[in-house]
Design a protein around this motif. Structure first.
Motif, PDB file in Angstrom:
ATOM      1  N   SER A 137      28.654  65.262  71.926  1.00 18.96           N
ATOM      2  CA  SER A 137      29.944  64.944  72.549  1.00 18.96           C
ATOM      3  C   SER A 137      31.007  64.534  71.542  1.00 18.96           C
ATOM      4  O   SER A 137      32.177  64.363  71.905  1.00 18.96           O
ATOM      5  CB  SER A 137      29.767  63.833  73.584  1.00 18.96           C
TER       6      SER A 137
ATOM      7  N   ASP B 100      40.437  58.886  63.913  1.00 23.15           N
ATOM      8  CA  ASP B 100      41.375  59.459  64.867  1.00 23.15           C
ATOM      9  C   ASP B 100      41.321  60.984  64.915  1.00 23.15           C
ATOM     10  O   ASP B 100      41.893  61.595  65.825  1.00 23.15           O
ATOM     11  CB  ASP B 100      42.810  59.026  64.528  1.00 23.15           C
TER      12      ASP B 100
ATOM     13  N   SER C 116      37.223  63.157  68.717  1.00 27.83           N
ATOM     14  CA  SER C 116      37.122  62.632  70.077  1.00 27.83           C
ATOM     15  C   SER C 116      35.662  62.292  70.332  1.00 27.83           C
ATOM     16  O   SER C 116      34.749  62.978  69.850  1.00 27.83           O
ATOM     17  CB  SER C 116      37.617  63.652  71.103  1.00 27.83           C
TER      18      SER C 116
ATOM     19  N   SER D 255      39.018  67.226  66.369  1.00 33.23           N
ATOM     20  CA  SER D 255      40.207  67.706  67.072  1.00 33.23           C
ATOM     21  C   SER D 255      40.785  68.906  66.326  1.00 33.23           C
ATOM     22  O   SER D 255      41.215  68.762  65.165  1.00 33.23           O
ATOM     23  CB  SER D 255      41.258  66.600  67.166  1.00 33.23           C
TER      24      SER D 255
ATOM     25  N   ARG E  17      33.526  65.458  68.900  1.00 30.42           N
ATOM     26  CA  ARG E  17      34.215  66.704  68.533  1.00 30.42           C
ATOM     27  C   ARG E  17      35.372  66.422  67.578  1.00 30.42           C
ATOM     28  O   ARG E  17      36.117  65.454  67.753  1.00 30.42           O
ATOM     29  CB  ARG E  17      34.753  67.407  69.781  1.00 30.42           C
TER      30      ARG E  17
END
Length: 504
Positions: free
Chosen positions: A73, A123, A126, A77, A75
């Motif tokens: 889960s 940042d 995700s 960006s 990922r």
């Protein structure tokens, strides 16, 4: 990436996966470090002169014990991809550390003759709702993947990925991921256990606008060897890697595997023992092809044996070898999700003389398709000596087929079934332009076996495929039987040579 691709090799790698880049790269882990192509080779040489430092798997709490689903889960960006804002023909996305991929891989961008470390930024990722909170810092990365427009001129498709030990994989236009290549294998199949070298640092050369190739440098390390690699990657209908490697053993390497690759063969028409499955075939590769130094083309269909099976093809200065996925018909697999007919073949083209050695094939029993149970590589006859330098150049062709060196017909399918008591029927399909319109009476099937009697050799055109079929019967004994077959006319070969090991 599916579960098998993500877990690729993980069951045997957790203690040796990747590594932080420590002393050897500390001097370069700054901004605007001067870079030249020989620098990575010098780093590898210097690294090999020092004692090996085991990988450091230090991770903050929250990332140490991620499950498969939790890691899946996380990922990157896409809008944060390296070089996206510059609208260059290549983009880079990064893999987070965690799960089995715990060790820090240091990655640099090279531009204007200087290397700049690419810093981790939380940042840029995700995280799924079930990923525990963690204290971030300069975590580095587990690996990366390259995107380029290989299917549509206005869309960046994933072309290749470097993730886990020294594994990497690639695709060509219209393909999905299948088999993998590796930088180096050591002691594969040996009783003492395999050693897994790992890439610990990469340098990505910033491409110019309209570039058709991307250059990546890599530093590899393991207990027994350090090495440098330079990959020049050209995506397309066939994606080509030009590889320049320099190996610096710390110890004598008697069982080194050069240009290694790994794949999966679960079952096919030649091998469906104890399989209860709706699909006719399940495999990423269906055969090993070799174009040897004598000018012979060999085709060895793969199998899923009951016991570990090792095949050795001795040679001098091979022209090429690779694990192929020749069957490209969806109806041979009937798998809408996995799409095995879209998996690439991988062909190794040696550049220069490789001397004496052998292509080694390992076939490992498996009861699940999530495991890569096939390995192939080149093993030099002479061990790689400690404190020596071995330079190796080769070209990897990822695509629908291998470069074809001749016009001989090729074997496309191997079918095996029972025939009478204690006998087997072999049915081999071939295809080649040189067989079209040929007089059937002039074609002869040549079949030999080392421990069995061959009978009822039949050759005939196959009007349903436009190819030919060679069939024969073999009296089966308990010990493995080595078989060899080809088509000929007037004692001249019409096809490549089919070689096979049958075992009960």
């Amino acid at each position: 990436m599916n579960r098998r691709q993500l877990l690729h090799g993980s069951a045997v790698l957790p203690a040796l996966m990747l590594s932080p880049w420590r002393n050897a790269a500390a001097a370069a882990d700054t901004l605007d470090t001067p870079f030249n192509p020989s620098m990575v080779r010098e780093l590898a040489r210097n690294l090999a002169s020092k004692s090996f430092e085991a990988p450091d798997e230090t991770l903050p709490a929250g990332l140490k014990d991620l499950t498969y689903d939790q890691y899946r889960s996380i990922r990157f960006s896409p809008e944060r991809a390296l070089w996206r804002d510059a609208k260059l023909p290549f983009e880079v996305q990064f893999f987070h550390r965690g799960f089995f991929y715990r060790n820090k891989v240091t990655i640099f961008e090279v531009a204007d003759g200087k290397a700049n470390a690419i810093r981790y930024n939380k940042d840029n990722f995700s995280f799924g709702p079930n990923v525990p909170a963690f204290t971030d810092g300069d975590l580095g990365f587990a690996g990366f993947r390259i995107h380029a427009p290989i299917n549509k001129p206005d869309y960046q498709d994933e072309v290749c990925v470097f993730l886990g030990a020294s594994y990497f994989r690639a695709v060509a236009a219209g393909e999905t991921y299948g088999l993998s290549a590796r930088g180096l294998s050591i002691d594969t199949g040996e009783a003492k256990g395999e050693e897994f070298p790992f890439f610990k640092a990469f340098w990505l050369e910033r491409p110019v606008p309209n570039a058709t190739a991307l250059v990546i440098h890599a530093l590899l390390d393991s207990k027994s060897c350090a090495a440098s690699y330079r990959f020049t990657i050209r995506p397309g209908k066939t994606t080509v890697f030009d590889v320049e490697a320099s190996l610096y053993p710390r110890a004598d390497l008697e069982h080194a595997g050069l240009a290694p690759m790994t794949s999966m063969f679960f079952f096919g028409p030649n091998d469906r023992n104890d399989v209860d499955d709706f699909r006719p075939s399940v495999h990423d590769s269906d055969g090993l092809a070799i174009y040897n130094g004598k000018g012979e083309s060999l085709w060895r269909p793969l199998s899923n044996p009951r016991d570990l099976q090792i095949s050795t093809f001795q040679d001098v200065n091979p022209h090429g070898f690779g694990l192929m996925q020749r069957e490209k018909n969806f109806f041979a697999y009937q798998d809408i999700e996995s799409r095995f007919e879209m998996r690439p073949s991988l062909w190794v083209e040696p550049i220069g003389d490789w001397g004496e050695g052998a292509v080694i094939l390992f076939e490992i029993p498996t009861k699940e398709e999530i495991h890569d149970n096939i390995a192939a590589f080149w093993r030099p006859k002479a061990p790689l000596k400690a404190k020596s330098e071995t330079n190796l150049t080769y070209r990897l062709h990822w695509g629908p087929d291998a470069p074809k060196p001749h016009s001989l017909a090729r074997f496309t399918r191997t079918g095996i079934g029972a025939r009478g008591e204690g006998g087997k029927l072999f049915v081999l399909d071939l295809f080649g332009d040189n067989l079209k319109g040929i007089d059937p009476d002039s074609v002869k099937g040549i079949v030999t076996a080392d421990k069995s009697e061959i009978t009822n050799i039949v050759t005939q055109p196959n009007p349903n495929t436009g190819g030919w079929r060679l069939s024969f019967q073999c009296a089966v004994k308990k010990e493995p039987i080595e078989l060899r077959a080809h088509l000929a006319r007037d004692d001249k070969p019409l096809s490549e040579i089919w070689v096979y090991r049958w075992a009960p």
